[in-house]
Scaffold this active site. Structure first.
Site, mmCIF file in Angstrom:
data_model
loop_
_atom_site.group_PDB
_atom_site.id
_atom_site.type_symbol
_atom_site.label_atom_id
_atom_site.label_comp_id
_atom_site.label_asym_id
_atom_site.label_seq_id
_atom_site.Cartn_x
_atom_site.Cartn_y
_atom_site.Cartn_z
ATOM 1 N N GLU A 1 -3.011 -4.625 -3.064
ATOM 2 C CA GLU A 1 -3.798 -5.314 -4.073
ATOM 3 C C GLU A 1 -3.846 -4.806 -5.437
ATOM 4 O OE1 GLU A 1 -4.687 -4.765 -0.881
ATOM 5 O OE2 GLU A 1 -6.203 -6.455 -0.457
ATOM 6 N N CYS B 1 -4.089 0.750 -2.609
ATOM 7 C CA CYS B 1 -3.947 -0.809 -1.720
ATOM 8 C C CYS B 1 -2.858 -1.543 -2.241
ATOM 9 C CB CYS B 1 -5.424 -1.451 -1.494
ATOM 10 S SG CYS B 1 -6.467 -0.614 -0.626
ATOM 11 N N ASN C 1 0.745 -1.233 -0.092
ATOM 12 C CA ASN C 1 -0.054 0.004 -0.060
ATOM 13 C C ASN C 1 0.671 1.266 -0.007
ATOM 14 O OD1 ASN C 1 0.565 -0.890 2.675
ATOM 15 N ND2 ASN C 1 -1.024 0.447 3.301
ATOM 16 N N ILE C 2 0.400 2.384 -1.104
ATOM 17 C CA ILE C 2 1.044 3.600 -0.985
ATOM 18 C C ILE C 2 0.136 4.698 -0.459
ATOM 19 C CG2 ILE C 2 2.369 5.101 -2.390
ATOM 20 C CD1 ILE C 2 3.765 2.453 -2.612
HETATM 21 N N1 THU Z 1 -5.176 -1.515 2.530
HETATM 22 C C1 THU Z 1 -4.518 -2.395 1.892
HETATM 23 O O1 THU Z 1 -3.458 -2.090 1.124
HETATM 24 N N2 THU Z 1 -5.114 -3.300 1.495
HETATM 25 C C2 THU Z 1 -6.248 -4.057 1.963
HETATM 26 O O2 THU Z 1 -6.625 -5.057 2.026
HETATM 27 C C3 THU Z 1 -6.737 -3.256 3.176
HETATM 28 C C4 THU Z 1 -6.490 -1.653 3.313
HETATM 29 C C5 THU Z 1 -4.521 -0.188 3.270
HETATM 30 C C6 THU Z 1 -5.164 0.799 2.602
HETATM 31 C C7 THU Z 1 -4.400 1.948 3.694
HETATM 32 O O3 THU Z 1 -3.203 2.342 3.164
HETATM 33 C C8 THU Z 1 -4.148 1.116 4.878
HETATM 34 O O4 THU Z 1 -4.294 -0.174 4.434
HETATM 35 C C9 THU Z 1 -5.260 1.200 5.886
HETATM 36 O O5 THU Z 1 -6.436 1.184 5.122
#
Ligand code: THU
Length: 130
Positions: free
Chosen positions: A55, A53, A42-43
């Protein structure tokens, strides 16, 4: 490829997460149909809303590198409870990856396993745009 390989790749990708605002680091690893692993993390950014996210980063990286067929995705977060893909990611994974196997894990163990069609029943996709 063993599950553990895909999960390990997602754990490793998680270390690169830029989660300066939430502190919640996530890693993802997509397995393509030819066995390639494409990872993402995630960025976050200062507007918050433009956050991507793990994914979606993994999927967009894979698409931009020419991959079009996928088998599985592993998602890793440092939580006891499973961290499943958010709604936006379910949509993107479905549209580009189809009915993937979704493997959830934390830093020590697997926390869940699902078919994407169970996480996103009755999806909207290009088949409806005819
Ligand atoms: N996030 C993800 O990268 N993937 C997930 O499946 C759930 C949420 C990230 C988004 C944000 O940067 C942090 O987690 C908190 O929501």
């Amino acid at each position: 490829m063993r599950d553990s390989e895909l999960i390990t790749a997602a754990r490793k990708a998680r270390r690169n997460a830029h989660a300066a605002f939430s502190g919640f680091k996530v890693g993802a690893a997509l397995e393509t149909s030819d066995g390639t692993i494409v990872t993402g993390c995630n960025i976050e950014n200062a507007t918050y809303g433009l956050t991507l996210c793990a994914e979606r980063v993994a999927m967009f990286k894979a698409l931009s590198e020419g991959h079009r067929r996928f088998r599985r995705v592993a998602v890793v977060a440092d939580t006891q409870a499973p961290t499943p893909p958010c709604g936006a990611c379910r949509q993107i994974l479905w549209e580009f990856g189809g009915d993937l196997e979704v493997i959830l894990a934390n830093l020590r163990r697997e926390t869940g396993r699902h078919r994407l069609s169970h996480l996103l029943p009755l999806p909207f996709d290009a088949r409806l745009l005819t």
